[in-house]
Design a protein around this motif. Structure first.
Motif, mmCIF file in Angstrom:
data_model
loop_
_atom_site.group_PDB
_atom_site.id
_atom_site.type_symbol
_atom_site.label_atom_id
_atom_site.label_comp_id
_atom_site.label_asym_id
_atom_site.label_seq_id
_atom_site.Cartn_x
_atom_site.Cartn_y
_atom_site.Cartn_z
ATOM 1 N N PHE A 25 0.836 -1.186 0.000
ATOM 2 C CA PHE A 25 0.000 0.000 0.000
ATOM 3 C C PHE A 25 0.876 1.242 0.000
ATOM 4 N N VAL A 26 0.307 2.308 -0.521
ATOM 5 C CA VAL A 26 1.006 3.583 -0.622
ATOM 6 C C VAL A 26 0.709 4.398 0.627
ATOM 7 N N SER A 27 1.751 4.939 1.254
ATOM 8 C CA SER A 27 1.530 5.798 2.417
ATOM 9 C C SER A 27 1.511 7.266 2.019
ATOM 10 N N ALA B 158 12.544 16.826 -11.266
ATOM 11 C CA ALA B 158 12.932 15.565 -11.918
ATOM 12 C C ALA B 158 11.839 15.033 -12.835
ATOM 13 N N ALA B 159 10.666 15.692 -12.835
ATOM 14 C CA ALA B 159 9.515 15.243 -13.624
ATOM 15 C C ALA B 159 9.131 13.811 -13.277
ATOM 16 N N MET B 160 9.104 13.540 -11.961
ATOM 17 C CA MET B 160 8.756 12.208 -11.484
ATOM 18 C C MET B 160 7.850 12.292 -10.263
ATOM 19 N N LEU B 161 7.107 11.229 -10.063
ATOM 20 C CA LEU B 161 6.266 11.088 -8.885
ATOM 21 C C LEU B 161 6.973 10.161 -7.906
ATOM 22 N N LYS B 162 7.118 10.619 -6.677
ATOM 23 C CA LYS B 162 7.745 9.784 -5.652
ATOM 24 C C LYS B 162 6.655 9.074 -4.862
ATOM 25 N N ILE B 163 6.722 7.771 -4.829
ATOM 26 C CA ILE B 163 5.781 6.946 -4.075
ATOM 27 C C ILE B 163 6.454 6.478 -2.793
ATOM 28 N N HIS B 164 5.806 6.735 -1.666
ATOM 29 C CA HIS B 164 6.264 6.225 -0.373
ATOM 30 C C HIS B 164 5.421 5.001 -0.033
ATOM 31 N N TRP B 165 6.069 3.860 0.123
ATOM 32 C CA TRP B 165 5.365 2.612 0.411
ATOM 33 C C TRP B 165 5.201 2.407 1.915
ATOM 34 N N GLY B 166 4.305 1.507 2.270
ATOM 35 C CA GLY B 166 4.052 1.232 3.679
ATOM 36 C C GLY B 166 5.232 0.652 4.417
ATOM 37 N N VAL C 258 -2.649 15.231 -6.799
ATOM 38 C CA VAL C 258 -2.430 13.813 -6.516
ATOM 39 C C VAL C 258 -3.237 13.439 -5.282
ATOM 40 N N GLU C 259 -3.858 12.274 -5.294
ATOM 41 C CA GLU C 259 -4.632 11.819 -4.139
ATOM 42 C C GLU C 259 -4.301 10.366 -3.819
ATOM 43 N N VAL C 260 -4.119 10.090 -2.536
ATOM 44 C CA VAL C 260 -3.949 8.722 -2.043
ATOM 45 C C VAL C 260 -5.051 8.457 -1.025
ATOM 46 N N PRO C 261 -5.950 7.515 -1.259
ATOM 47 C CA PRO C 261 -7.007 7.239 -0.282
ATOM 48 C C PRO C 261 -6.443 6.633 0.998
ATOM 49 N N LYS C 262 -7.264 6.598 2.038
ATOM 50 C CA LYS C 262 -6.793 6.129 3.340
ATOM 51 C C LYS C 262 -6.302 4.689 3.310
#
Length: 456
Positions: A70-72, A80-88, A133-137
């Motif tokens: 899951f994404v936190s 950098a023209a990138m999206l950084k994803i922080h994982w659980g 950008v949106e990350v649901p709960k």
């Protein structure tokens, strides 16, 4: 470039980041004006399109595919023209904006029934970037609103499987090709075997068989009926036979005026089949319908990749010469009234771009007298070739196996060299039926069976 909104429901980004350390909360990005109807459609499509990724066979771990990721948090890096994803698990991955937009899974951009991208390359903006950008709960997806007015939703599992890190990329290699397990005579003391009836009826047995053929390059199928047509029966469980100028299948018997040395009683040097074809068969099958009972007629088998690695270790300059020098192969004759004249050029040892051995083309019977080498280099090539041949023939590497009636030897024709001891027919008959598969067909079937096995 517009900056994404950094708050949700009056909660600051700093407070969200702090909350993300708790298992019950996740950080999020908010998209104002995000079209709810399109968002709902994208989410439903994402769920519908997302199927469990094809699992790795025995060489690779299934941890990434099976784990509930899951994404936190998710935040754009505009510079950098990138999206950084922080994982659980506190790890992070970067995803280029243009790649994300190109791979939108909504119905407007992706056809789920054919699994095909509909977005035209000329409609993909080079400078596309998310404005929200949106990350649901629950952290199971990431929603993006793009600068071109489009919206996308990606499931966390879909993103995790396609991460641009070495671990994910290595795991992907297992989808494409299984890692080869090299062997010598000692390691192959007990030949891998499968039962013909099991392969026709049991998908798990078929999957194990395909994995062994891909990893080891060799498997003996036992107890096939001793009559023609069994290769076609087995092939129906895989895909299609590969047609060559010898037909879909070919018969190996001693006959007068043979157009191939295999159709005689003579010894056959270790070789691959049909190197005179640019697209030579990837997998060979030899079904023993009846065997000569006297002395001789044994098959010789050797892992040419294992031997080539030994040559690279002991004589690196000779190994390089065999990878650099093009060799001509040819086959001229008539089969079923149709004349053929096949020619191909390729090095004895063919490497991929990473320096790993990709194929070996070794067949002294059909090696042409035309030679793509300078006269001054010729002796050195023969010296290198003879060194390689001596190693291939060494009992340390080569194994001997005399087929029994009902056996089918299945082996990697790009890797496992096969030969035959000579014999003198004094009665009875030695009757083999041969055929070929393409690796694309074999690997495709292995992936399907692997996916179905993981889903059950």
């Amino acid at each position: 470039m517009l900056r994404p909104q950094l708050s949700r429901g009056g909660v600051s980004l700093a407070r969200m980041a702090a909350a993300s350390t708790r298992a019950s909360a996740s950080a999020a990005r908010v998209c104002n004006g995000f079209q709810k109807t399109e968002r709902k459609m994208c989410i439903e499509t994402s769920k519908r399109n997302f199927v469990n990724p094809l699992r790795q066979a025995s060489t690779f771990s299934n941890v990434t595919s099976n784990s509930q990721v899951f994404v936190s948090a998710a935040e754009p890096d505009d510079k950098a023209a990138m999206l950084k994803i922080h994982w659980g698990d506190s790890k992070t991955d970067l995803y280029p904006f243009i790649w994300l937009r190109d791979n939108c899974q909504c119905p407007q951009c992706f056809e789920s029934s054919s699994r095909s991208r509909k977005l035209l390359l000329q409609d993909l903006p080079r400078d596309v970037h998310p404005i929200a950008v949106e990350v649901p709960k629950d952290g199971r997806s990431v929603s993006l609103s793009w600068s071109d007015g489009h919206s996308s939703v990606f499931s966390s599992s879909w993103l995790h499987r396609r991460a641009f890190n070495s671990s994910s990329r290595n795991q992907r290699l297992g989808d494409i090709k299984l890692k080869k397990i090299l062997w010598d005579a000692a390691k192959m003391k007990d030949l891998p075997q499968a039962n013909f009836s099991d392969l026709l009826a049991n998908d798990k047995a078929l999957l194990r068989f395909l994995q062994e053929v891909e990893e080891l390059g060799l498997c003996i199928v036992k107890e096939a009926p001793t009559k023609s047509g069994q290769l076609e029966r087995l092939t129906k469980r895989i895909g299609h036979l590969k047609r060559t100028h010898y037909g879909l299948t070919f018969t190996v018997k001693v006959k007068a005026n043979a157009n191939n040395l295999a159709y005689t009683e003579k010894s056959l040097n270790l070789h691959v089949d049909q190197p005179h074809l640019e697209d030579k068969p990837g997998v060979q099958l030899l079904h023993c319908i009846s065997q000569y009972e006297g002395h001789g007629g044994d098959n010789l088998l050797v892992d040419s990749f294992c031997v080539a690695e030994k040559l690279r270790e002991v004589h690196p300059e000779k190994f390089k010469l065999l990878t650099d020098t093009l060799v001509d192969f040819y086959d001229i004759g008539v089969e079923d009234g149709i004349k053929f004249h096949a020619i191909n050029q390729e090095p004895t040892i063919n490497l991929d771009k990473s320096g790993e051995i990709k194929t070996v083309s070794f067949n002294n019977m059909v090696r042409d007298s035309h030679f793509g080498c300078q006269a001054e280099q010729t002796w050195a090539w023969y010296d290198a070739m003879m060194n390689y041949h001596d190693l291939l023939s060494d009992p340390q590497f080569a194994i001997t196996y005399k087929m029994s009636a009902g056996d089918i030897i299945v082996f990697d024709n790009n890797r496992v060299l096969h030969g035959r001891k000579g014999f003198q027919m004094t009665g009875g008959e030695r009757h083999l039926e041969g055929g070929y598969w393409d690796w694309d067909e074999v690997r495709s079937r292995r992936r399907v069976l692997m996916a179905e096995s993981d889903l059950n």
